[in-house]
Scaffold this motif. Structure first.
Motif: not given
Length: 309
Positions: A197, A200, A203, A212, A288, A290, A293, A304, A306
């Protein structure tokens, strides 16, 4: 001691003639496909979603061809431990190598971008095909395996023909050293893995999926100003591979961001559609989504992050 025992067993197996090793492969195919059913649910899901226009009979044919090739992949990789250079070059043909050497003549290093298609382990023998630049560093950037024993085994396999294996976390340090030493290189970037994650950043449409993708390889190629080649592999018959180097760009810094990655995935998709049997379908490539994500992460200043719950 455990590794020495494992290595001795596989080395002894590698001494067998190709025809015998393919008989062993056929035996393991029957076990893996019909008895164990290794990841058949993942393979079936990937094939049916990647090729919605193909009927059940076509999917089953590709699936069986895939498992046949997967078993061949392992015995062909093991063969690298002991096969002579002369014999190996009867099984793998490298095309357009002269264009790589032309870039070396001009002082430009090279990168090879490839997917998990056909037997990528054989690319470690590319140094055998050079005529004027046999001192060029040829290597593969890899992610260490979870098993220490099999990680060591595959490093020995990949380095058996003069190549070098470098963990991806260390590659920049090595390239800077090679650059300081004014050495030419060709490093292979297997760029179709499923990223974590946190990695990424892009995409792309790939095999009927919103996919990804990694962009780290492209960033290194730009930084090093490599001439970038796509590795287009074919398997016209069992035991024979053709590896053609197709120039993507020799001016990576002049292309828009992510353009190398975009071109790579388009070329890889064309290769896979030409003969789907030889792609790594047992990898859970699209685990995973989109949507997941966007629910859990966002990108800020190229990082990236969280989302807080």
């Amino acid at each position: 001691m455990a590794y020495k025992i494992v290595y001795a067993i596989f080395y002894a197996m590698s001494l067998l003639p190709y025809r015998v090793m393919y008989c062993i492969s056929d035996f393991f195919y029957l076990i893996i496909y019909y008895i164990v059913g290794y990841r058949k649910n993942v393979v079936k899901k990937n094939l049916t979603t990647a090729f919605p226009d193909k009927d059940e009979k076509e999917i089953e044919s590709i699936e069986k061809g895939y498992y046949h090739w997967l078993c061949d992949y392992f015995v062909e990789a093991l063969k690298l431990l002991s096969v002579s250079d002369k014999t190996l070059l009867k099984h793998i043909e490298f095309r357009n190598v002269e264009e790589l050497e032309q870039h070396y003549d001009r002082g430009q290093t090279c990168a090879a971008i490839l997917g998990h298609y056909c037997n990528w382990e054989l690319l470690s023998a590319i140094g055998l095909a050079f005529k004027r630049h046999k001192d060029a560093v040829c290597g593969l950037i890899y992610h260490p395996l979870r098993s220490d024993i099999f990680d060591e085994l595959f490093k020995d396999i990949r380095q058996s023909k003069g190549g070098v294996c470098i963990p991806k976390r260390d590659i920049l340090r090595y390239l800077v050293t090679y650059k300081r030493e004014k050495r030419m290189w060709l490093f292979g970037y297997i760029s179709d893995q499923s990223p974590k994650w946190s990695n990424i950043h892009l995409w792309l449409p790939f095999l009927n999926h919103d996919t990804p993708v990694f962009t780290g390889g492209e960033r290194i190629m730009r930084k090093m100003n490599d001439a970038v080649f796509y590795v287009d592999m074919e398997r016209p018959k069992r035991g024979k591979y053709i590896c053609t180097f197709r120039l993507v760009t020799d001016k990576p810094a002049e292309l828009p961001e992510n353009e190398i990655t975009i071109r790579f995935f388009k070329m890889l998709e064309e290769t896979i559609k030409r003969d789907p049997r030889f792609y790594l379908w047992s990898h859970d490539r699209w685990k995973r989504t989109h949507e997941e994500f966007d629910k859990g992460f966002y990108i800020e200043n190229g990082r990236v992050i969280k989302k807080e719950k």
